[in-house]
Each structure stands twice: as C-alpha cells, then as structure tokens.
Design a protein around this motif. Structure first.
Motif, short mmCIF file in Angstrom:
data_model
loop_
_atom_site.label_atom_id
_atom_site.label_comp_id
_atom_site.label_asym_id
_atom_site.label_seq_id
_atom_site.Cartn_x
_atom_site.Cartn_y
_atom_site.Cartn_z
N ILE A 89 -1.44 -14.23 -7.97
CA ILE A 89 -2.10 -15.40 -8.55
C ILE A 89 -1.03 -16.23 -9.26
O ILE A 89 -0.27 -15.68 -10.05
N GLU A 142 0.48 -20.39 -13.37
CA GLU A 142 -0.22 -21.53 -13.95
C GLU A 142 -1.71 -21.26 -14.09
O GLU A 142 -2.35 -21.75 -15.02
N LEU A 143 -2.27 -20.47 -13.19
CA LEU A 143 -3.69 -20.11 -13.28
C LEU A 143 -3.93 -18.94 -14.22
O LEU A 143 -4.88 -18.95 -15.00
N THR A 144 -3.09 -17.92 -14.14
CA THR A 144 -3.32 -16.75 -15.00
C THR A 144 -3.17 -17.12 -16.47
O THR A 144 -3.84 -16.54 -17.32
N ARG A 145 -2.34 -18.10 -16.77
CA ARG A 145 -2.21 -18.56 -18.16
C ARG A 145 -3.51 -19.19 -18.67
O ARG A 145 -3.76 -19.19 -19.87
N LEU A 146 -4.30 -19.74 -17.76
CA LEU A 146 -5.56 -20.38 -18.15
C LEU A 146 -6.71 -19.38 -18.30
O LEU A 146 -7.73 -19.71 -18.91
N MET A 147 -6.55 -18.19 -17.75
CA MET A 147 -7.59 -17.18 -17.88
C MET A 147 -7.68 -16.77 -19.34
O MET A 147 -6.67 -16.61 -20.02
N VAL A 200 -9.33 -13.03 -5.96
CA VAL A 200 -9.38 -14.49 -6.10
C VAL A 200 -10.83 -14.97 -6.24
O VAL A 200 -11.12 -15.85 -7.05
N ILE A 215 -12.03 -14.20 -9.81
CA ILE A 215 -11.35 -15.09 -10.75
C ILE A 215 -11.88 -16.51 -10.61
O ILE A 215 -12.03 -17.23 -11.60
N GLY A 216 -12.21 -16.89 -9.39
CA GLY A 216 -12.83 -18.20 -9.17
C GLY A 216 -14.11 -18.35 -9.97
O GLY A 216 -14.37 -19.41 -10.57
N PHE A 257 -13.42 -19.19 -13.47
CA PHE A 257 -13.11 -20.61 -13.63
C PHE A 257 -14.31 -21.52 -13.36
O PHE A 257 -14.18 -22.74 -13.39
#
Length: 116
Positions: free
Chosen positions: A20, A23-28, A96, A99-100, A103
């Motif tokens: 992943i 940039e996305l994992t930082r937003l989790m 994914v 995780i989607g 988000f």
C-alpha cells in the motif's frame, strides 16, 4: 483446500500491507488489522471484514473510541485459492478492499475498481 500455516498467511497479509503506498497508509487512522481463521458462522465465504467508522463519516464526536478493525480470514481464502500465488493475489485484493472501506469507499465502487 490449500494448506498454509497461519504464520505464512500472516506474512502475506503483512506483505500486502507493505505494498500500500505510504501516502495512503499515513492517512489511515485508528485502525488495526487482524488475521482470523474463520469468519462468523453463516458467512463461510467471507474473505475479509471492515468494522468501524470510515474516515469520511468521522466528525468532532469521534474521540476516545476503539480502533476500527480489519480482519482477513485465512480458511475461506485458502478454500478459494489453488496455489500460493493465488493466495498472494487474493490477500492483496482483500487488504485493499477492506482499507477502501476504511476510506469510505462503498462495495460497488470497490468492485468497479477491481477489488471485489
């Protein structure tokens, strides 16, 4: 059913998470990921499950709550796959997909994107 120990399966989940983008994992936020052998009774085909409040639905009230939970189920995945390569692919899609949901992406859109 394909044979694979829990430790190896957990490694594959970890590897899927490593793919992943950072940039996305930082937003989790406030989410944990588990591996379980089987889903709840009555859902033997379930490969993964997201339980929690998606980031898109959180507001000022969201504080002091238990983490969201993503669970990847080993046995249904192994029943679905014929080889370790298929398990790697399916685990990646499942991770994914869940995780989607974290988000705020709904089931229909995840399927459109190829993560169904």
């Amino acid at each position: 059913m394909l044979e694979m120990g829990r430790e190896r399966f957990e490694e594959l989940v970890g590897e899927a998470l490593d793919r992943i983008p950072v940039e996305l994992t930082r937003l989790m936020d406030n989410v944990v990921i588990f591996v379980e052998d089987d889903p709840v009774p009555g859902r033997p085909e379930l490969l993964g499950l997201y339980e929690g409040t998606p980031l898109t639905e959180r507001g000022e009230w969201y504080a002091g709550v238990l983490p969201d939970r993503i669970t990847v189920y080993r046995n249904p995945t192994l029943r679905t796959c014929r080889s370790e390569d298929e398990v790697v692919r399916e685990v990646g899609v499942t991770v994914v997909h869940e995780i989607g949901h974290h988000f705020g992406i709904d089931e229909e859109r995840l399927h459109e994107l190829g993560y169904g």
